[in-house]
Design a protein around this motif. Sequence first.
Motif, PDB file in Angstrom:
ATOM      1  N   VAL A  94      65.159  36.210  57.491  1.00  0.00           N
ATOM      2  CA  VAL A  94      63.631  36.178  57.651  1.00  0.00           C
ATOM      3  C   VAL A  94      63.049  36.807  55.961  1.00  0.00           C
ATOM      4  O   VAL A  94      61.808  36.762  55.896  1.00  0.00           O
ATOM      5  N   ASN A  95      63.331  37.947  56.063  1.00  0.00           N
ATOM      6  CA  ASN A  95      63.205  38.593  55.009  1.00  0.00           C
ATOM      7  C   ASN A  95      62.358  37.622  53.875  1.00  0.00           C
ATOM      8  O   ASN A  95      60.749  37.641  53.252  1.00  0.00           O
ATOM      9  N   LEU A  96      62.836  36.076  53.453  1.00  0.00           N
ATOM     10  CA  LEU A  96      61.826  35.502  52.877  1.00  0.00           C
ATOM     11  C   LEU A  96      60.479  34.713  52.686  1.00  0.00           C
ATOM     12  O   LEU A  96      60.339  34.784  52.107  1.00  0.00           O
ATOM     13  N   ARG A  97      60.791  34.649  54.502  1.00  0.00           N
ATOM     14  CA  ARG A  97      59.767  33.620  54.844  1.00  0.00           C
ATOM     15  C   ARG A  97      58.485  34.729  54.532  1.00  0.00           C
ATOM     16  O   ARG A  97      57.574  34.953  54.419  1.00  0.00           O
ATOM     17  N   TRP A  98      58.973  36.477  54.777  1.00  0.00           N
ATOM     18  CA  TRP A  98      57.814  37.217  55.067  1.00  0.00           C
ATOM     19  C   TRP A  98      57.411  37.183  54.270  1.00  0.00           C
ATOM     20  O   TRP A  98      56.186  37.322  53.762  1.00  0.00           O
ATOM     21  N   ALA A  99      58.075  37.897  52.818  1.00  0.00           N
ATOM     22  CA  ALA A  99      58.094  37.626  51.326  1.00  0.00           C
ATOM     23  C   ALA A  99      57.424  36.811  51.066  1.00  0.00           C
ATOM     24  O   ALA A  99      56.066  37.034  50.415  1.00  0.00           O
ATOM     25  N   VAL A 100      57.511  35.755  51.272  1.00  0.00           N
ATOM     26  CA  VAL A 100      57.193  34.519  50.323  1.00  0.00           C
ATOM     27  C   VAL A 100      54.951  34.441  51.234  1.00  0.00           C
ATOM     28  O   VAL A 100      54.125  34.147  50.262  1.00  0.00           O
ATOM     29  N   GLU A 101      55.505  34.835  52.727  1.00  0.00           N
ATOM     30  CA  GLU A 101      53.851  34.414  53.468  1.00  0.00           C
ATOM     31  C   GLU A 101      53.087  35.564  52.653  1.00  0.00           C
ATOM     32  O   GLU A 101      52.073  36.092  52.837  1.00  0.00           O
ATOM     33  N   ARG A 102      53.639  37.187  52.622  1.00  0.00           N
ATOM     34  CA  ARG A 102      52.518  37.887  52.273  1.00  0.00           C
ATOM     35  C   ARG A 102      52.040  37.934  50.930  1.00  0.00           C
ATOM     36  O   ARG A 102      51.051  37.755  51.117  1.00  0.00           O
ATOM     37  N   THR A 103      53.218  36.807  49.823  1.00  0.00           N
ATOM     38  CA  THR A 103      52.404  36.575  48.699  1.00  0.00           C
ATOM     39  C   THR A 103      51.172  35.580  48.572  1.00  0.00           C
ATOM     40  O   THR A 103      50.164  35.996  47.666  1.00  0.00           O
ATOM     41  N   LEU A 104      51.633  35.269  49.379  1.00  0.00           N
ATOM     42  CA  LEU A 104      50.064  33.716  49.848  1.00  0.00           C
ATOM     43  C   LEU A 104      49.302  33.584  50.337  1.00  0.00           C
ATOM     44  O   LEU A 104      48.469  33.804  50.334  1.00  0.00           O
ATOM     45  N   ARG A 105      49.096  35.174  51.563  1.00  0.00           N
ATOM     46  CA  ARG A 105      48.454  35.911  52.224  1.00  0.00           C
ATOM     47  C   ARG A 105      47.540  36.342  51.173  1.00  0.00           C
ATOM     48  O   ARG A 105      46.155  36.940  51.106  1.00  0.00           O
ATOM     49  N   VAL A 106      47.576  37.337  50.201  1.00  0.00           N
ATOM     50  CA  VAL A 106      47.197  37.924  48.780  1.00  0.00           C
ATOM     51  C   VAL A 106      45.957  36.758  47.405  1.00  0.00           C
ATOM     52  O   VAL A 106      45.611  37.443  47.889  1.00  0.00           O
ATOM     53  N   ALA A 107      47.421  35.799  47.815  1.00  0.00           N
ATOM     54  CA  ALA A 107      46.679  34.869  47.040  1.00  0.00           C
ATOM     55  C   ALA A 107      45.375  34.072  47.593  1.00  0.00           C
ATOM     56  O   ALA A 107      44.320  33.536  46.836  1.00  0.00           O
ATOM     57  N   ARG A 108      45.155  34.008  48.739  1.00  0.00           N
ATOM     58  CA  ARG A 108      44.166  33.138  49.304  1.00  0.00           C
ATOM     59  C   ARG A 108      42.910  34.625  49.620  1.00  0.00           C
ATOM     60  O   ARG A 108      41.592  34.269  49.792  1.00  0.00           O
ATOM     61  N   ALA A 109      43.355  35.226  48.925  1.00  0.00           N
ATOM     62  CA  ALA A 109      41.919  36.827  48.845  1.00  0.00           C
ATOM     63  C   ALA A 109      41.209  36.770  48.167  1.00  0.00           C
ATOM     64  O   ALA A 109      40.207  37.541  48.025  1.00  0.00           O
ATOM     65  N   HIS A 110      41.564  35.936  46.245  1.00  0.00           N
ATOM     66  CA  HIS A 110      40.655  35.942  45.281  1.00  0.00           C
ATOM     67  C   HIS A 110      40.692  34.950  45.479  1.00  0.00           C
ATOM     68  O   HIS A 110      40.370  33.424  45.561  1.00  0.00           O
ATOM     69  N   ARG A 111      39.153  34.600  44.081  1.00  0.00           N
ATOM     70  CA  ARG A 111      38.441  33.956  43.920  1.00  0.00           C
ATOM     71  C   ARG A 111      38.632  32.793  43.098  1.00  0.00           C
ATOM     72  O   ARG A 111      38.078  31.966  42.308  1.00  0.00           O
ATOM     73  N   ARG A 112      39.922  32.904  41.738  1.00  0.00           N
ATOM     74  CA  ARG A 112      39.482  32.848  40.779  1.00  0.00           C
ATOM     75  C   ARG A 112      41.028  32.820  40.494  1.00  0.00           C
ATOM     76  O   ARG A 112      41.987  33.538  40.807  1.00  0.00           O
ATOM     77  N   VAL A 113      41.513  32.064  39.548  1.00  0.00           N
ATOM     78  CA  VAL A 113      43.111  31.923  39.362  1.00  0.00           C
ATOM     79  C   VAL A 113      43.015  32.963  38.767  1.00  0.00           C
ATOM     80  O   VAL A 113      44.782  33.557  39.056  1.00  0.00           O
ATOM     81  N   GLN A 114      42.845  33.497  37.746  1.00  0.00           N
ATOM     82  CA  GLN A 114      43.339  34.374  37.133  1.00  0.00           C
ATOM     83  C   GLN A 114      43.521  35.867  38.090  1.00  0.00           C
ATOM     84  O   GLN A 114      44.532  36.462  38.012  1.00  0.00           O
ATOM     85  N   GLU A 115      42.783  35.783  38.935  1.00  0.00           N
ATOM     86  CA  GLU A 115      43.282  37.088  39.482  1.00  0.00           C
ATOM     87  C   GLU A 115      44.571  37.023  40.229  1.00  0.00           C
ATOM     88  O   GLU A 115      44.634  37.296  41.805  1.00  0.00           O
ATOM     89  N   VAL A 116      44.342  35.725  41.111  1.00  0.00           N
ATOM     90  CA  VAL A 116      45.123  35.172  41.865  1.00  0.00           C
ATOM     91  C   VAL A 116      46.190  35.697  41.552  1.00  0.00           C
ATOM     92  O   VAL A 116      47.254  36.196  42.258  1.00  0.00           O
ATOM     93  N   ARG A 117      46.966  34.917  40.096  1.00  0.00           N
ATOM     94  CA  ARG A 117      47.780  35.108  39.018  1.00  0.00           C
ATOM     95  C   ARG A 117      47.914  36.406  39.360  1.00  0.00           C
ATOM     96  O   ARG A 117      49.956  37.398  39.524  1.00  0.00           O
ATOM     97  N   GLU A 118      47.556  37.945  38.651  1.00  0.00           N
ATOM     98  CA  GLU A 118      47.465  39.005  38.559  1.00  0.00           C
ATOM     99  C   GLU A 118      47.678  39.481  39.474  1.00  0.00           C
ATOM    100  O   GLU A 118      48.833  40.334  40.229  1.00  0.00           O
ATOM    101  N   ALA A 119      47.234  39.007  40.776  1.00  0.00           N
ATOM    102  CA  ALA A 119      47.317  39.421  43.073  1.00  0.00           C
ATOM    103  C   ALA A 119      48.481  39.452  42.753  1.00  0.00           C
ATOM    104  O   ALA A 119      49.557  40.758  44.072  1.00  0.00           O
ATOM    105  N   VAL A 120      49.224  38.066  42.937  1.00  0.00           N
ATOM    106  CA  VAL A 120      50.440  37.484  43.702  1.00  0.00           C
ATOM    107  C   VAL A 120      52.065  38.302  42.577  1.00  0.00           C
ATOM    108  O   VAL A 120      52.225  38.863  43.430  1.00  0.00           O
ATOM    109  N   LEU A 121      51.542  38.542  41.412  1.00  0.00           N
ATOM    110  CA  LEU A 121      52.906  39.591  40.987  1.00  0.00           C
ATOM    111  C   LEU A 121      52.664  40.926  41.726  1.00  0.00           C
ATOM    112  O   LEU A 121      53.644  41.487  41.116  1.00  0.00           O
ATOM    113  N   ALA A 122      51.466  41.403  41.200  1.00  0.00           N
ATOM    114  CA  ALA A 122      51.882  42.692  41.654  1.00  0.00           C
ATOM    115  C   ALA A 122      51.921  42.910  43.085  1.00  0.00           C
ATOM    116  O   ALA A 122      52.346  44.250  43.643  1.00  0.00           O
ATOM    117  N   GLU A 123      51.985  42.039  43.920  1.00  0.00           N
ATOM    118  CA  GLU A 123      52.315  41.810  45.066  1.00  0.00           C
ATOM    119  C   GLU A 123      53.864  41.925  45.293  1.00  0.00           C
ATOM    120  O   GLU A 123      54.765  43.069  46.309  1.00  0.00           O
TER     121      GLU A 123
END
Length: 360
Positions: A94-123
Amino acid sequence: MEIRAVAWRDDALWLLDQSALPVQVSWVVCRSPQEVEEAIRSLKVRGAPAIGIAGAYGVALAARHLPDTLPLEEYLERLHVQGERLARARPTAVNLRWAVERTLRVARAHRRVQEVREAVLAEAHRILQEDVEANRRIGALGADLLPHGCWVLTHCNTGALATGGWGTALGVIRTAWAQGKLRGVYATETRPLLQGARLTTWELHQEGIPVTLVVDGAVGALLRQGKVDAVVVGADRIAANGDVANKIGTYPLAVLAHRHGIPFYVCAPTSTLDWATPSGEAIVIEERSPLEVVRVGWGWGREGQGLPIAPAGVPAWNPAFDITPADLVTAIITEVGVARFPYAHTLPRRCGSGESADAR
Ligand code: MRU
């Protein structure tokens, strides 16, 4: 030497290739989510927490590769599709889905592509770091339960290779060794892919921890002769009632431990707890190629084709995991606490405060 099997370097995901160990120590460099997916499917990276971390970096790679000229909604939609592919690469942990969904949630919290990229990597970096910290804590809590001068038996590989670092059940073993409590380890070879023989003994050897390899079928005799004080294993998914999905062959170990009055400990981070799954019956068990069974060395080693050990055409059944019923588990050790049967009551109270797979 501290073993790290998953690392982000030079804008790419580096994986210590577990399909080549112990014959060859080599790295696979993934520069796209497709390469990460393939590495997960072919067990170049394996172990529930490690594939979760790899999945998170896979989303980070997808975020980098999708064109920043796309409208944000379409960009996020395509990122979601690529994340879903990664999450489906292996179904049981379950860790696989958990981690992917956690990063996707972070992606959705941002409004610019560059911010999404940085935030997902940081997550993804955060998920890796949190896993190492969780393992250290699991190690300390688990080692407290072991008697001085003990011999433990473990199954599959739950070490630094299978996680961000240190390990879960193998983290308990490492901690107990560092505390001077442990005399030695029995490792099962773990048919069919021999994670115990190839990976666990390799890790323990690096650190000079005494390890004796046994074939899976020797465990009954070993326990009967009183040579083991505790069995410690990891988990791919733990249902809300405490049923445990783990590497095929875990269930017979639990039955044997019960028969011989030996404690059977399951060690896992809270990211392995699946509150949304009521019992083991609802857990999807991955079935892998019969070739892994009818050939020794299929999918790993230099050639990857293996050696036939059965006549051509003999069918084989190859479930990668089994379910151990909760009442056979002496305790579940997570980074936030230790729970004991009946788990439906104790798991939420003792281990419920970490972020878990149903927080999505
Ligand atoms: O098929 P694998 O090698 O990925 O299976 C690994 C296991 O079953 C481990 O015990 C589990 O993932 C826990 S690893 C800390």
